[in-house]
Design a protein around this motif. Sequence first.
Motif, PDB file in Angstrom:
ATOM      1  N   ARG A 159       0.801  -1.235   0.000  1.00  0.00           N
ATOM      2  CA  ARG A 159       0.000   0.000   0.000  1.00  0.00           C
ATOM      3  C   ARG A 159       0.829   1.278   0.000  1.00  0.00           C
ATOM      4  O   ARG A 159       0.414   2.299  -0.505  1.00  0.00           O
ATOM      5  N   GLU A 160       2.045   1.236   0.563  1.00  0.00           N
ATOM      6  CA  GLU A 160       2.894   2.432   0.625  1.00  0.00           C
ATOM      7  C   GLU A 160       3.500   2.803  -0.728  1.00  0.00           C
ATOM      8  O   GLU A 160       4.097   3.865  -0.856  1.00  0.00           O
ATOM      9  N   ALA A 161       3.324   1.952  -1.734  1.00  0.00           N
ATOM     10  CA  ALA A 161       3.830   2.242  -3.073  1.00  0.00           C
ATOM     11  C   ALA A 161       2.914   3.200  -3.829  1.00  0.00           C
ATOM     12  O   ALA A 161       3.249   3.633  -4.924  1.00  0.00           O
ATOM     13  N   SER A 162       1.791   3.572  -3.247  1.00  0.00           N
ATOM     14  CA  SER A 162       0.853   4.497  -3.884  1.00  0.00           C
ATOM     15  C   SER A 162       1.445   5.895  -3.971  1.00  0.00           C
ATOM     16  O   SER A 162       2.315   6.259  -3.178  1.00  0.00           O
ATOM     17  N   HIS A 163       0.956   6.663  -4.920  1.00  0.00           N
ATOM     18  CA  HIS A 163       1.438   8.038  -5.103  1.00  0.00           C
ATOM     19  C   HIS A 163       0.980   8.954  -3.972  1.00  0.00           C
ATOM     20  O   HIS A 163      -0.127   8.799  -3.451  1.00  0.00           O
ATOM     21  N   VAL A 164       1.815   9.917  -3.633  1.00  0.00           N
ATOM     22  CA  VAL A 164       1.476  10.944  -2.646  1.00  0.00           C
ATOM     23  C   VAL A 164       0.613  11.992  -3.335  1.00  0.00           C
ATOM     24  O   VAL A 164       0.978  12.500  -4.394  1.00  0.00           O
ATOM     25  N   VAL A 165      -0.556  12.289  -2.760  1.00  0.00           N
ATOM     26  CA  VAL A 165      -1.419  13.322  -3.330  1.00  0.00           C
ATOM     27  C   VAL A 165      -1.381  14.610  -2.523  1.00  0.00           C
ATOM     28  O   VAL A 165      -1.747  15.668  -3.019  1.00  0.00           O
ATOM     29  N   SER A 166      -0.929  14.518  -1.277  1.00  0.00           N
ATOM     30  CA  SER A 166      -0.815  15.703  -0.434  1.00  0.00           C
ATOM     31  C   SER A 166       0.279  15.463   0.603  1.00  0.00           C
ATOM     32  O   SER A 166       0.143  14.583   1.447  1.00  0.00           O
ATOM     33  N   ALA A 167       1.357  16.219   0.493  1.00  0.00           N
ATOM     34  CA  ALA A 167       2.490  16.053   1.412  1.00  0.00           C
ATOM     35  C   ALA A 167       2.523  17.198   2.415  1.00  0.00           C
ATOM     36  O   ALA A 167       2.356  18.357   2.047  1.00  0.00           O
ATOM     37  N   HIS A 168       2.743  16.859   3.670  1.00  0.00           N
ATOM     38  CA  HIS A 168       2.844  17.841   4.747  1.00  0.00           C
ATOM     39  C   HIS A 168       4.064  17.502   5.610  1.00  0.00           C
ATOM     40  O   HIS A 168       3.924  17.124   6.780  1.00  0.00           O
ATOM     41  N   PRO A 169       5.270  17.630   5.038  1.00  0.00           N
ATOM     42  CA  PRO A 169       6.470  17.263   5.790  1.00  0.00           C
ATOM     43  C   PRO A 169       6.656  18.093   7.057  1.00  0.00           C
ATOM     44  O   PRO A 169       7.237  17.613   8.030  1.00  0.00           O
ATOM     45  N   ASP A 170       6.144  19.317   7.051  1.00  0.00           N
ATOM     46  CA  ASP A 170       6.234  20.158   8.244  1.00  0.00           C
ATOM     47  C   ASP A 170       5.423  19.587   9.402  1.00  0.00           C
ATOM     48  O   ASP A 170       5.719  19.842  10.565  1.00  0.00           O
ATOM     49  N   TRP A 215       3.420  14.070   7.883  1.00  0.00           N
ATOM     50  CA  TRP A 215       2.541  13.074   7.268  1.00  0.00           C
ATOM     51  C   TRP A 215       2.271  13.397   5.809  1.00  0.00           C
ATOM     52  O   TRP A 215       2.470  14.520   5.364  1.00  0.00           O
ATOM     53  N   SER A 216       1.836  12.366   5.087  1.00  0.00           N
ATOM     54  CA  SER A 216       1.449  12.505   3.682  1.00  0.00           C
ATOM     55  C   SER A 216       0.202  11.668   3.438  1.00  0.00           C
ATOM     56  O   SER A 216       0.028  10.601   4.038  1.00  0.00           O
ATOM     57  N   LEU A 217      -0.652  12.138   2.529  1.00  0.00           N
ATOM     58  CA  LEU A 217      -1.836  11.396   2.121  1.00  0.00           C
ATOM     59  C   LEU A 217      -1.523  10.713   0.808  1.00  0.00           C
ATOM     60  O   LEU A 217      -1.085  11.359  -0.153  1.00  0.00           O
ATOM     61  N   LEU A 265       0.292   8.339   5.644  1.00  0.00           N
ATOM     62  CA  LEU A 265       1.610   7.796   5.958  1.00  0.00           C
ATOM     63  C   LEU A 265       2.346   8.809   6.828  1.00  0.00           C
ATOM     64  O   LEU A 265       2.531   9.955   6.423  1.00  0.00           O
ATOM     65  N   PHE A 266       2.743   8.380   8.025  1.00  0.00           N
ATOM     66  CA  PHE A 266       3.449   9.265   8.941  1.00  0.00           C
ATOM     67  C   PHE A 266       4.956   9.128   8.770  1.00  0.00           C
ATOM     68  O   PHE A 266       5.456   8.094   8.314  1.00  0.00           O
ATOM     69  N   GLU A 267       5.668  10.160   9.156  1.00  0.00           N
ATOM     70  CA  GLU A 267       7.120  10.224   9.027  1.00  0.00           C
ATOM     71  C   GLU A 267       7.818   9.026   9.674  1.00  0.00           C
ATOM     72  O   GLU A 267       8.835   8.562   9.189  1.00  0.00           O
ATOM     73  N   ASP A 268       7.271   8.516  10.762  1.00  0.00           N
ATOM     74  CA  ASP A 268       7.890   7.382  11.461  1.00  0.00           C
ATOM     75  C   ASP A 268       7.509   6.040  10.853  1.00  0.00           C
ATOM     76  O   ASP A 268       7.812   5.001  11.411  1.00  0.00           O
ATOM     77  N   THR A 269       6.833   6.039   9.718  1.00  0.00           N
ATOM     78  CA  THR A 269       6.330   4.897   8.945  1.00  0.00           C
ATOM     79  C   THR A 269       5.064   4.287   9.527  1.00  0.00           C
ATOM     80  O   THR A 269       4.620   3.240   9.056  1.00  0.00           O
ATOM     81  N   GLY A 270       4.466   4.914  10.504  1.00  0.00           N
ATOM     82  CA  GLY A 270       3.152   4.481  10.960  1.00  0.00           C
ATOM     83  C   GLY A 270       2.122   4.859   9.908  1.00  0.00           C
ATOM     84  O   GLY A 270       2.351   5.734   9.072  1.00  0.00           O
ATOM     85  N   LEU A 271       0.972   4.186   9.940  1.00  0.00           N
ATOM     86  CA  LEU A 271      -0.067   4.410   8.948  1.00  0.00           C
ATOM     87  C   LEU A 271      -1.427   4.577   9.612  1.00  0.00           C
ATOM     88  O   LEU A 271      -1.687   3.994  10.667  1.00  0.00           O
ATOM     89  N   LEU A 272      -2.289   5.322   8.971  1.00  0.00           N
ATOM     90  CA  LEU A 272      -3.692   5.407   9.331  1.00  0.00           C
ATOM     91  C   LEU A 272      -4.462   5.001   8.090  1.00  0.00           C
ATOM     92  O   LEU A 272      -4.373   5.666   7.051  1.00  0.00           O
ATOM     93  N   LEU A 273      -5.175   3.874   8.175  1.00  0.00           N
ATOM     94  CA  LEU A 273      -5.924   3.373   7.032  1.00  0.00           C
ATOM     95  C   LEU A 273      -7.266   4.093   6.927  1.00  0.00           C
ATOM     96  O   LEU A 273      -7.746   4.676   7.908  1.00  0.00           O
TER      97      LEU A 273
END
Length: 63
Positions: free
Chosen positions: A17-28, A31-33, A40-48
């Motif tokens: 699932r993490e191979a999907s494209h990023v549609v919204s990145a918020h590195p500040d 996390w990224s959607l 996808l969180f910076e620490d590699t945790g996920l929220l499905l």
Amino acid sequence: MMCSHRPVCPNAYSADREASHVVSAHPDQGWSLLCNGVVLFEDTGLLLPDGTIVGPHREPMSV
């Protein structure tokens, strides 16, 4: 499903699932959607999309 890519990105419940494209990145904010609805969180945790939490699964990089 949010993905309009060809080939279609993996769905939120696939092992890759993490191979999907990023549609919204918020590195500040750390996390990224992804286009499959996964946050996808910076620490590699996920929220499905159904609210399931997947804990971090990779060691953080050393600084």
